[in-house]
Design an enzyme around this catalytic site. Structure first.
Site, PDB file in Angstrom:
ATOM      1  N   CYS A  11      69.737  -3.232 -32.848  1.00 39.30           N
ATOM      2  CA  CYS A  11      68.423  -3.402 -32.219  1.00 39.30           C
ATOM      3  C   CYS A  11      67.913  -2.038 -31.803  1.00 39.30           C
ATOM      4  CB  CYS A  11      68.539  -4.321 -30.998  1.00 39.30           C
ATOM      5  SG  CYS A  11      66.997  -4.454 -30.059  1.00 39.30           S
ATOM      6  N   CYS A  14      64.458  -0.702 -27.730  1.00 42.52           N
ATOM      7  CA  CYS A  14      64.372   0.271 -26.635  1.00 42.52           C
ATOM      8  C   CYS A  14      64.297   1.668 -27.244  1.00 42.52           C
ATOM      9  CB  CYS A  14      65.568   0.140 -25.710  1.00 42.52           C
ATOM     10  SG  CYS A  14      65.540  -1.374 -24.764  1.00 42.52           S
ATOM     11  N   CYS A  87      71.669  -8.915 -24.181  1.00 44.09           N
ATOM     12  CA  CYS A  87      70.736  -7.785 -24.013  1.00 44.09           C
ATOM     13  C   CYS A  87      70.718  -7.341 -22.554  1.00 44.09           C
ATOM     14  CB  CYS A  87      69.327  -8.206 -24.437  1.00 44.09           C
ATOM     15  SG  CYS A  87      68.065  -7.018 -23.954  1.00 44.09           S
ATOM     16  N   GLN A 211      54.071 -11.149 -15.036  1.00 42.80           N
ATOM     17  CA  GLN A 211      54.497  -9.760 -15.246  1.00 42.80           C
ATOM     18  C   GLN A 211      56.000  -9.747 -15.502  1.00 42.80           C
ATOM     19  OE1 GLN A 211      52.243  -7.371 -15.404  1.00 42.80           O
ATOM     20  NE2 GLN A 211      50.483  -8.165 -14.288  1.00 42.80           N
ATOM     21  N   GLU A 287      40.563 -16.854 -15.540  1.00 38.93           N
ATOM     22  CA  GLU A 287      41.679 -16.799 -16.484  1.00 38.93           C
ATOM     23  C   GLU A 287      41.433 -17.813 -17.593  1.00 38.93           C
ATOM     24  OE1 GLU A 287      44.728 -15.339 -17.169  1.00 38.93           O
ATOM     25  OE2 GLU A 287      44.949 -16.913 -18.668  1.00 38.93           O
ATOM     26  N   ASN A 332      42.751  -6.961 -15.193  1.00 41.89           N
ATOM     27  CA  ASN A 332      44.125  -6.750 -15.678  1.00 41.89           C
ATOM     28  C   ASN A 332      44.237  -7.439 -17.045  1.00 41.89           C
ATOM     29  OD1 ASN A 332      47.414  -8.021 -14.778  1.00 41.89           O
ATOM     30  ND2 ASN A 332      46.909  -6.080 -15.723  1.00 41.89           N
ATOM     31  N   CYS A 359      47.978  -2.321 -19.257  1.00 44.01           N
ATOM     32  CA  CYS A 359      49.270  -2.123 -19.912  1.00 44.01           C
ATOM     33  C   CYS A 359      49.092  -1.309 -21.192  1.00 44.01           C
ATOM     34  CB  CYS A 359      49.941  -3.463 -20.210  1.00 44.01           C
ATOM     35  SG  CYS A 359      48.926  -4.530 -21.253  1.00 44.01           S
TER      36      CYS A 359
HETATM   37  C1  LIG Z   1      48.093  -8.858 -18.611  1.00 39.08           C
HETATM   38  S1  LIG Z   1      47.930 -10.540 -18.247  1.00 39.08           S
HETATM   39  C2  LIG Z   1      47.542 -10.416 -16.528  1.00 39.08           C
HETATM   40  C3  LIG Z   1      47.784 -11.635 -15.703  1.00 39.08           C
HETATM   41  C4  LIG Z   1      47.706 -11.476 -14.191  1.00 39.08           C
HETATM   42  N1  LIG Z   1      46.711 -10.540 -13.776  1.00 39.08           N
HETATM   43  C5  LIG Z   1      49.053 -11.148 -13.601  1.00 39.08           C
HETATM   44  O1  LIG Z   1      49.169 -10.202 -12.823  1.00 39.08           O
HETATM   45  O2  LIG Z   1      50.015 -11.873 -13.887  1.00 39.08           O
HETATM   46  C6  LIG Z   1      46.400 -10.916 -18.986  1.00 39.08           C
HETATM   47  C7  LIG Z   1      45.910 -12.326 -18.765  1.00 39.08           C
HETATM   48  O3  LIG Z   1      44.616 -12.433 -19.351  1.00 39.08           O
HETATM   49  C8  LIG Z   1      44.479 -13.738 -19.865  1.00 39.08           C
HETATM   50  N2  LIG Z   1      43.366 -13.664 -20.833  1.00 39.08           N
HETATM   51  C9  LIG Z   1      43.411 -13.297 -22.130  1.00 39.08           C
HETATM   52  N3  LIG Z   1      42.181 -13.304 -22.655  1.00 39.08           N
HETATM   53  C10 LIG Z   1      41.326 -13.680 -21.679  1.00 39.08           C
HETATM   54  C11 LIG Z   1      39.927 -13.848 -21.615  1.00 39.08           C
HETATM   55  N4  LIG Z   1      39.150 -13.630 -22.673  1.00 39.08           N
HETATM   56  N5  LIG Z   1      39.368 -14.224 -20.434  1.00 39.08           N
HETATM   57  C12 LIG Z   1      40.161 -14.470 -19.354  1.00 39.08           C
HETATM   58  N6  LIG Z   1      41.508 -14.325 -19.365  1.00 39.08           N
HETATM   59  C13 LIG Z   1      42.077 -13.921 -20.508  1.00 39.08           C
HETATM   60  C14 LIG Z   1      45.838 -14.064 -20.418  1.00 39.08           C
HETATM   61  O4  LIG Z   1      46.026 -15.454 -20.556  1.00 39.08           O
HETATM   62  C15 LIG Z   1      46.757 -13.421 -19.348  1.00 39.08           C
HETATM   63  O5  LIG Z   1      47.062 -14.360 -18.351  1.00 39.08           O
END
Ligand SMILES: C[S@@+](CC[C@H](N)C(=O)[O-])C[C@H]1O[C@@H](n2cnc3c(N)ncnc32)[C@H](O)[C@@H]1O
Length: 401
Positions: A11, A14, A87, A211, A287, A332, A359
């Site tokens: 693998c 990483c 892992c 997360q 969301e 986010n 991210c």
């Molecule tokens: C990086 S995650 C962040 C989740 C949250 N902020 C956390 O701290 O756990 C991104 C989130 O965006 C949602 N998402 C993806 N596309 C979206 C959209 N077009 N509108 C709203 N939410 C969306 C995903 O389902 C996911 O839950």
């Protein structure tokens, strides 16, 4: 970190494993700052470092091999199963569960999905461990035929693995590179996994994002809360809110209790020292996953937060349709970023402050380019994904034009 899979060349996920952790972190900081060079932050706070192993609260195991000898891990270049059930990135409870899960696949006679032949039944085993050591186990299968066998063996699994408090089956019938399908059948009485993060216990349901690194998530939410307290908005949106981590941390009455209650958290060492505010805030979380919204609402109700509301909607569509913007917007998004439309809306919205947790610094940079009226006041890297080049970078943006 020592990894026998990496050493044996089995693998290579990483990619930074042959670097010291200090070098990994320094390299990630250099790269992130480089990608954001056109948007210099007034202040870069010291990076939040992670444990190098045992930090992953979620394992996404591809099932390969045979009914008698299943592998839980990845597929090699010939699309054959490679076992990675030890892992070292995975948390202790997940590793401890692997033998019971492997035995379950055999006992229920679940045929691992053979990608080249497009034959078989079980595609993935997804396991999440809560900070209290409870597990959510999801079996991603091709069709419902397997359900009677899974139900038959479930009591034995739960005896062998009493920590498995939520067990479900996800149906993913298509031969596509997507992990899960839309239909989920929960087999246990419990449908939610409580994720206790200090003063806020988030609820996690199947089909909801969480997360990856619980200890770093606690610090990330505390950092966002500290910046929000500094700005002290009367109203805020948490776009892409998942199960409500940022929104709920922003809404609970006091930052002090939030950090004090975090048993396994290390409080952000550079969190601003301004006193926490208890001024009530109107918080809206948006969301796209309805399951995540159900979970976020449950947490808000449990915390008695009546000025927090969650809606299942597309983040961009919600913002574009709103009649009144809030004082602060937190975003986010997934790796693709917020995109030109939402960035353009923020640019023209009059919103004074944005907290952007990303991210992917590449899309963060392109989104910032579409928001020239904002300057980066603060930035900080959170090492959510040690041993890989991935990072989480959170920024506090302020309107200057
Ligand atoms: C990086 S995650 C962040 C989740 C949250 N902020 C956390 O701290 O756990 C991104 C989130 O965006 C949602 N998402 C993806 N596309 C979206 C959209 N077009 N509108 C709203 N939410 C969306 C995903 O389902 C996911 O839950």
């Amino acid at each position: 970190m020592q990894c026998s899979y990496f050493d044996a060349g089995i693998c290579r996920s990483c990619t930074l494993l042959d670097q010291s952790y200090a070098d990994q972190l320094a390299g990630k900081e250099r790269r992130s700052r480089g990608l954001l060079a056109a948007f210099p932050a007034a202040e870069w706070l010291p990076a939040a470092a992670s444990a190098q192993e045992g930090f992953r609260n979620k394992a996404k195991m591809v099932v390969g091999g045979t009914v008698e000898a299943p592998t839980l891990g990845i597929l090699d270049e010939r699309r054959r199963g490679v076992d990675l059930s030890r892992c070292p990135l995975c948390s202790g409870g997940i590793l401890a569960a692997m033998p019971a899960l492997t035995a379950f696949v055999s006992a229920a006679r679940l045929e691992p999905y053979d990608v080249p032949a497009r034959r078989g039944e079980l595609k993935y085993v997804l396991v999440t461990e809560s900070p209290d050591g409870e597990l959510m186990v999801r079996f991603v299968v091709r069709d419902e035929q397997v359900l009677p066998r899974i139900r038959r063996e479930l009591p034995a699994l739960q005896r062998a693995l009493p920590t498995a408090v939520v067990v479900s089956v996800n149906l993913q019938p298509e031969h596509k590179a997507i992990v899960e399908g839309e239909r989920e059948i929960v087999l246990t009485d419990r449908e939610t996994l409580p994720m206790r993060l200090g003063a806020v216990t988030l609820s996690l349901r199947p089909q909801s994002f969480f997360q990856t690194n619980t200890a770093i998530a606690i610090e990330l939410y505390a950092q966002a809360r500290a910046w929000i307290d500094e700005v002290d908005p009367a109203s805020l949106w948490d776009l892409y809110c998942g199960v409500g981590g940022f929104a709920l941390h922003a809404a609970v009455p006091s930052r002090r209790s939030l950090l004090a209650g975090a048993t396994d958290a290390r409080p952000a060492p550079t969190a601003p020292s301004t006193s926490a505010t208890d001024r009530p805030r109107d918080v809206v979380g948006i969301e796209v996953s309805p399951e995540a919204v159900v979970a976020a609402r449950e947490t808000a109700a449990a915390l008695g937060l009546d000025r927090v509301r969650f809606e299942a909607a597309d983040a961009t569509a919600f913002a574009l349709a709103a009649t009144e913007p809030p004082e602060l917007v937190l975003v986010n998004p997934p790796r693709r970023g917020i995109g030109a439309e939402l960035a353009g809306w923020l640019e023209g919205s009059g919103v004074r402050h944005v907290v952007y947790s990303s991210c992917n610094p590449v899309t963060l940079a392109s989104d910032l380019a579409a928001m020239p009226s904002f300057t980066v006041r603060r930035a900080r890297l959170f090492d959510m994904f040690p041993n890989t080049a991935h990072v989480e970078v959170i920024t506090l943006l302020e309107r200057v034009a």
